[in-house]
Design a protein around this motif. Sequence first.
Motif, PDB file in Angstrom:
ATOM      1  N   LEU A 250      -8.007  -2.341  -1.781  1.00 62.84           N
ATOM      2  CA  LEU A 250      -6.796  -1.910  -2.472  1.00 62.84           C
ATOM      3  C   LEU A 250      -6.126  -0.756  -1.734  1.00 62.84           C
ATOM      4  O   LEU A 250      -4.895  -0.727  -1.595  1.00 62.84           O
ATOM      5  CB  LEU A 250      -7.132  -1.492  -3.903  1.00 62.84           C
ATOM      6  CG  LEU A 250      -7.602  -2.582  -4.867  1.00 62.84           C
ATOM      7  CD1 LEU A 250      -7.993  -1.975  -6.208  1.00 62.84           C
ATOM      8  CD2 LEU A 250      -6.520  -3.631  -5.073  1.00 62.84           C
ATOM      9  N   LEU A 251      -6.937   0.173  -1.265  1.00 62.61           N
ATOM     10  CA  LEU A 251      -6.379   1.317  -0.535  1.00 62.61           C
ATOM     11  C   LEU A 251      -5.730   0.864   0.766  1.00 62.61           C
ATOM     12  O   LEU A 251      -4.600   1.278   1.088  1.00 62.61           O
ATOM     13  CB  LEU A 251      -7.486   2.332  -0.271  1.00 62.61           C
ATOM     14  CG  LEU A 251      -7.082   3.598   0.486  1.00 62.61           C
ATOM     15  CD1 LEU A 251      -6.042   4.377  -0.304  1.00 62.61           C
ATOM     16  CD2 LEU A 251      -8.305   4.464   0.753  1.00 62.61           C
ATOM     17  N   ASP A 252      -6.423   0.015   1.515  1.00 65.28           N
ATOM     18  CA  ASP A 252      -5.855  -0.479   2.775  1.00 65.28           C
ATOM     19  C   ASP A 252      -4.581  -1.287   2.531  1.00 65.28           C
ATOM     20  O   ASP A 252      -3.614  -1.177   3.300  1.00 65.28           O
ATOM     21  CB  ASP A 252      -6.885  -1.334   3.514  1.00 65.28           C
ATOM     22  CG  ASP A 252      -8.079  -0.519   3.988  1.00 65.28           C
ATOM     23  OD1 ASP A 252      -7.944   0.718   4.073  1.00 65.28           O
ATOM     24  OD2 ASP A 252      -9.134  -1.123   4.252  1.00 65.28           O
ATOM     25  N   ALA A 253      -4.589  -2.096   1.467  1.00 72.08           N
ATOM     26  CA  ALA A 253      -3.406  -2.912   1.168  1.00 72.08           C
ATOM     27  C   ALA A 253      -2.218  -2.033   0.789  1.00 72.08           C
ATOM     28  O   ALA A 253      -1.084  -2.270   1.239  1.00 72.08           O
ATOM     29  CB  ALA A 253      -3.721  -3.890   0.045  1.00 72.08           C
ATOM     30  N   SER A 254      -2.467  -0.996  -0.018  1.00 73.17           N
ATOM     31  CA  SER A 254      -1.375  -0.100  -0.415  1.00 73.17           C
ATOM     32  C   SER A 254      -0.802   0.633   0.789  1.00 73.17           C
ATOM     33  O   SER A 254       0.422   0.722   0.954  1.00 73.17           O
ATOM     34  CB  SER A 254      -1.871   0.904  -1.461  1.00 73.17           C
ATOM     35  OG  SER A 254      -2.340   0.249  -2.614  1.00 73.17           O
ATOM     36  N   LEU A 255      -1.677   1.157   1.630  1.00 68.36           N
ATOM     37  CA  LEU A 255      -1.199   1.854   2.830  1.00 68.36           C
ATOM     38  C   LEU A 255      -0.469   0.899   3.763  1.00 68.36           C
ATOM     39  O   LEU A 255       0.531   1.276   4.391  1.00 68.36           O
ATOM     40  CB  LEU A 255      -2.385   2.505   3.554  1.00 68.36           C
ATOM     41  CG  LEU A 255      -3.095   3.636   2.805  1.00 68.36           C
ATOM     42  CD1 LEU A 255      -4.303   4.122   3.589  1.00 68.36           C
ATOM     43  CD2 LEU A 255      -2.133   4.782   2.538  1.00 68.36           C
ATOM     44  N   GLY A 256      -0.969  -0.356   3.858  1.00 68.96           N
ATOM     45  CA  GLY A 256      -0.288  -1.339   4.695  1.00 68.96           C
ATOM     46  C   GLY A 256       1.102  -1.659   4.177  1.00 68.96           C
ATOM     47  O   GLY A 256       2.059  -1.771   4.964  1.00 68.96           O
ATOM     48  N   LEU A 257       1.242  -1.804   2.857  1.00 71.01           N
ATOM     49  CA  LEU A 257       2.562  -2.087   2.297  1.00 71.01           C
ATOM     50  C   LEU A 257       3.505  -0.895   2.462  1.00 71.01           C
ATOM     51  O   LEU A 257       4.712  -1.082   2.668  1.00 71.01           O
ATOM     52  CB  LEU A 257       2.432  -2.450   0.818  1.00 71.01           C
ATOM     53  CG  LEU A 257       1.790  -3.808   0.524  1.00 71.01           C
ATOM     54  CD1 LEU A 257       1.639  -4.018  -0.966  1.00 71.01           C
ATOM     55  CD2 LEU A 257       2.623  -4.939   1.130  1.00 71.01           C
ATOM     56  N   ILE A 258       2.967   0.314   2.356  1.00 73.28           N
ATOM     57  CA  ILE A 258       3.801   1.495   2.596  1.00 73.28           C
ATOM     58  C   ILE A 258       4.309   1.497   4.032  1.00 73.28           C
ATOM     59  O   ILE A 258       5.494   1.783   4.293  1.00 73.28           O
ATOM     60  CB  ILE A 258       3.005   2.774   2.285  1.00 73.28           C
ATOM     61  CG1 ILE A 258       2.744   2.890   0.781  1.00 73.28           C
ATOM     62  CG2 ILE A 258       3.746   4.008   2.789  1.00 73.28           C
ATOM     63  CD1 ILE A 258       1.871   4.060   0.402  1.00 73.28           C
ATOM     64  N   ASN A 259       3.447   1.154   4.975  1.00 70.63           N
ATOM     65  CA  ASN A 259       3.875   1.081   6.381  1.00 70.63           C
ATOM     66  C   ASN A 259       4.914  -0.014   6.586  1.00 70.63           C
ATOM     67  O   ASN A 259       5.867   0.166   7.358  1.00 70.63           O
ATOM     68  CB  ASN A 259       2.660   0.827   7.278  1.00 70.63           C
ATOM     69  CG  ASN A 259       1.737   2.028   7.349  1.00 70.63           C
ATOM     70  OD1 ASN A 259       2.175   3.162   7.212  1.00 70.63           O
ATOM     71  ND2 ASN A 259       0.452   1.772   7.571  1.00 70.63           N
TER      72      ASN A 259
END
Length: 326
Positions: A250-259
Amino acid sequence: MITAYRSNGEAIVLTVDNQLQALPEDVIWLDLNCPTREEDNYAERLTAIEVPTRQDLRDIEPSSRLYTDGQATYLTSTLLCHADTPNPALSDVAFVLTPQYLVTVRYDDPRSFKLFSSSIARIPDGLKSAHTALTKLMETITDRTAEVLEHAEVRGDMLLMQIFGEETAGKKRRPPRFLERLLIDIAQHHRLVSKARDSLASLSRAMTFLYTVPAVQADQEAKELCRSISRDVQSLSEHAAFISGNITFLLDASLGLINVEQNSIIKIFSIASVVFLPPTLVASIYGMNFKFMPELEWLLGYPSSLVLMIVSALVPFFFFRWKGWL
């Protein structure tokens, strides 16, 4: 506050002002909830054992959490508290097992203690002995931890739907700072699961030590229950590790979507700058104040320059659309 529980689940609140000289014969469990020093001394006189204080629980070393002193067995476990609130916490709880009494000392209010005290009356034949009370209490603590992890898994699915769900997939734009606020929720979710894992690790050590206590070894039912609780704690630890892995995703996905969103914004500005670069070049050329510029004498020089700027802007725009960059 000191609460004494009879074998049938009946609770007796003991106070320092109105002290009993001795506990009733059918009292099995003595629960000290945020006791004062006077209440500690009172409990020591009633049970003839040394009761751990708040300072003892704070200063105790990890290697000295489980030990036997005479006929008393001391166990200190770290339990999860306030799991239903935004600020879960860990609290050290002391369990003192004697041949006659189970004494618990705590300075917080884990929900498992309320669940266990209310369920004593539903136990067939009540609490038969102190070690039975301790194993049953440990079973309730384990069940409560399992409930917390189940809610944590549901919460993780909800966070996943908020990141990739249909309710946000159909929108052109997310709410402002949606993913940033979601990171805070993920951090709180991770805090709960990590504290549950710490509590399970402490319970695992306590159950391994409790299994070796002679009173438990002499009781086949209590021994089997300890073995079952140990297996449950092991499986819950694996479940908590699985949930932690999902939280990492979830953390990686959120950071990826922010990028991705940031890259989309940067891409728009980059394309806009490229689109307006040729018109700017044209305007710059014909904005120079040289004396000999043939186009300055043209009758249609001004509209021609406007048309040239518009065409020079439209050509890269449609090129980007053709390439699929917009």
